[in-house]
Design a protein around this motif. Sequence first.
Motif, PDB file in Angstrom:
ATOM      1  N   LEU A   1       0.831  -1.209   0.000  1.00  0.00           N
ATOM      2  CA  LEU A   1       0.000   0.000   0.000  1.00  0.00           C
ATOM      3  C   LEU A   1       0.866   1.260   0.000  1.00  0.00           C
ATOM      4  N   LEU A   2       1.944   1.254   0.778  1.00  0.00           N
ATOM      5  CA  LEU A   2       2.840   2.408   0.819  1.00  0.00           C
ATOM      6  C   LEU A   2       3.468   2.678  -0.545  1.00  0.00           C
ATOM      7  N   VAL A   3       3.862   1.614  -1.226  1.00  0.00           N
ATOM      8  CA  VAL A   3       4.479   1.764  -2.541  1.00  0.00           C
ATOM      9  C   VAL A   3       3.477   2.316  -3.551  1.00  0.00           C
ATOM     10  N   ALA A   4       2.255   1.775  -3.523  1.00  0.00           N
ATOM     11  CA  ALA A   4       1.230   2.242  -4.460  1.00  0.00           C
ATOM     12  C   ALA A   4       0.878   3.712  -4.200  1.00  0.00           C
ATOM     13  N   VAL A   5       0.712   4.079  -2.940  1.00  0.00           N
ATOM     14  CA  VAL A   5       0.402   5.475  -2.607  1.00  0.00           C
ATOM     15  C   VAL A   5       1.572   6.383  -2.978  1.00  0.00           C
ATOM     16  N   SER A   6       2.789   5.908  -2.769  1.00  0.00           N
ATOM     17  CA  SER A   6       3.971   6.691  -3.158  1.00  0.00           C
ATOM     18  C   SER A   6       3.942   6.986  -4.648  1.00  0.00           C
ATOM     19  N   GLY A   7       3.633   5.968  -5.447  1.00  0.00           N
ATOM     20  CA  GLY A   7       3.542   6.164  -6.889  1.00  0.00           C
ATOM     21  C   GLY A   7       2.467   7.170  -7.258  1.00  0.00           C
ATOM     22  N   TYR A   8       1.327   7.076  -6.581  1.00  0.00           N
ATOM     23  CA  TYR A   8       0.228   8.015  -6.853  1.00  0.00           C
ATOM     24  C   TYR A   8       0.640   9.444  -6.516  1.00  0.00           C
ATOM     25  N   TRP A   9       1.284   9.627  -5.362  1.00  0.00           N
ATOM     26  CA  TRP A   9       1.718  10.978  -4.963  1.00  0.00           C
ATOM     27  C   TRP A   9       2.785  11.522  -5.901  1.00  0.00           C
ATOM     28  N   LEU A  10       3.711  10.659  -6.329  1.00  0.00           N
ATOM     29  CA  LEU A  10       4.734  11.106  -7.274  1.00  0.00           C
ATOM     30  C   LEU A  10       4.111  11.507  -8.607  1.00  0.00           C
ATOM     31  N   GLY A  11       3.098  10.746  -9.027  1.00  0.00           N
ATOM     32  CA  GLY A  11       2.384  11.091 -10.253  1.00  0.00           C
ATOM     33  C   GLY A  11       1.699  12.442 -10.141  1.00  0.00           C
ATOM     34  N   ARG A  12       1.084  12.698  -8.979  1.00  0.00           N
ATOM     35  CA  ARG A  12       0.416  13.994  -8.783  1.00  0.00           C
ATOM     36  C   ARG A  12       1.435  15.133  -8.722  1.00  0.00           C
ATOM     37  N   ALA A  13       2.614  14.850  -8.181  1.00  0.00           N
ATOM     38  CA  ALA A  13       3.636  15.899  -8.042  1.00  0.00           C
ATOM     39  C   ALA A  13       4.323  16.208  -9.360  1.00  0.00           C
ATOM     40  N   TYR A  14       4.546  15.167 -10.186  1.00  0.00           N
ATOM     41  CA  TYR A  14       5.372  15.333 -11.383  1.00  0.00           C
ATOM     42  C   TYR A  14       4.591  15.285 -12.696  1.00  0.00           C
ATOM     43  N   TRP A  15       3.342  14.858 -12.655  1.00  0.00           N
ATOM     44  CA  TRP A  15       2.539  14.791 -13.885  1.00  0.00           C
ATOM     45  C   TRP A  15       1.363  15.746 -13.762  1.00  0.00           C
ATOM     46  N   PRO A  16       1.558  17.030 -13.996  1.00  0.00           N
ATOM     47  CA  PRO A  16       0.465  17.998 -13.865  1.00  0.00           C
ATOM     48  C   PRO A  16      -0.655  17.725 -14.876  1.00  0.00           C
ATOM     49  N   HIS A  17      -1.877  17.991 -14.423  1.00  0.00           N
ATOM     50  CA  HIS A  17      -3.061  17.825 -15.272  1.00  0.00           C
ATOM     51  C   HIS A  17      -3.221  16.373 -15.757  1.00  0.00           C
ATOM     52  N   ALA A  18      -2.786  15.433 -14.948  1.00  0.00           N
ATOM     53  CA  ALA A  18      -2.917  14.019 -15.330  1.00  0.00           C
ATOM     54  C   ALA A  18      -4.386  13.601 -15.283  1.00  0.00           C
ATOM     55  N   GLY A  19      -4.773  12.764 -16.237  1.00  0.00           N
ATOM     56  CA  GLY A  19      -6.131  12.235 -16.261  1.00  0.00           C
ATOM     57  C   GLY A  19      -6.274  11.060 -15.313  1.00  0.00           C
ATOM     58  N   ARG A  20      -7.485  10.511 -15.246  1.00  0.00           N
ATOM     59  CA  ARG A  20      -7.757   9.409 -14.325  1.00  0.00           C
ATOM     60  C   ARG A  20      -6.901   8.190 -14.636  1.00  0.00           C
TER      61      ARG A  20
END
Length: 377
Positions: free
Chosen positions: A116-135
Amino acid sequence: MAEGIEKAGGSTASGRRRLWLSWGLIGATVVMLTVMLARLPLSGDFLGYWSGSALIARGENAYDSAQLHTLQLATGRGHDFSVNVWNPPWTLVFLLPLGLLPFAWARALWLVISVLLVAVSGYWLGRAYWPHAGRRERLASAILPLLVVQVWVALLQGQINVLVLFGIAGALFWFSERPGLAGSLLLLATVKPQIAIGALIILALRALIERQWRFILGATAAFSLLLLVLTLLRAQWIYDYERVLRTPLLDYRTPTLATWAREQWPALPVNTLALLLSVLALFLLAAWTVRTRDWEASVASAVVITMLFTLFNWSYDQIVLLVPAYFLLGKVRRKPTIYLSVIAALLLINLLVLGIRMAGSTDDFDFFWVAPLFAGV
């Protein structure tokens, strides 16, 4: 109008029921998965973390090899040697609840938590580094880390480096919106400072430059609480850890560029040169960042610098390179040709690691090339 309000209220109630049902299903899945994993003969590095946290919970020396070995043998999964803990003492406070459980249940629960920590980490990194990302991109960002070979090696070992990844990702994502939380999360990265020092420096510098006192307060308050709990459990923890620091860890053949250089040129002061180069590179990076204020890029670069020049890590610690990987993908994701080239390069590194693993390699040094090659990409 009254009818509309009634429908809206019904829709809200229905949404709440669906939300509770979803969380209930997730919770039930976690419980069932934990029960299943508790029956598997998993031990790895977690054996050391569990026994260390169990000892500190009793107010005993978590770094005492004899006591660690006794506890580990009692689980039925011990070895002829003790699996020791070298991490900073507050690491064991994070793991304290697991030390209160029987080993099999603690190991199973930690594996579930780690995924769960790894998956959430990936999600947070995506939100931080991929602006305007779709679903779809957000979903992909959560799944991506679970496709990395070294991540699964870390998970199966029961490693705590997932806390480092989680801490850096959380600090990046929450820095602007909830700086106090970001500072507290970044403290998790200190459980393995040798692979996180660059990110720690850059994020601390950002807090000072932007006068984010809540970030500093969050980190300070969390650290103070950890030390308070640790001191209440065992007042002499400083002396316990001081003896551990005398362990010649650099004698281990770890997968670092410094280890490779020491073997190539044994007469040179490789360790000193590596430290000087890392300090110089981080200083130049900090100077550039103060001028450009591109903090996200700087954190990613700091992780690469740290992994290039660190004197001690293990192959599964290379999972922190996911931070610059997300940054890199975010920079080129709107440029199809370059994007495919970067994806191909990262996939090749992952496949090479998989190939070496599947070939039955037992020498962690075989992966010293990963950080330099990644830096090249």
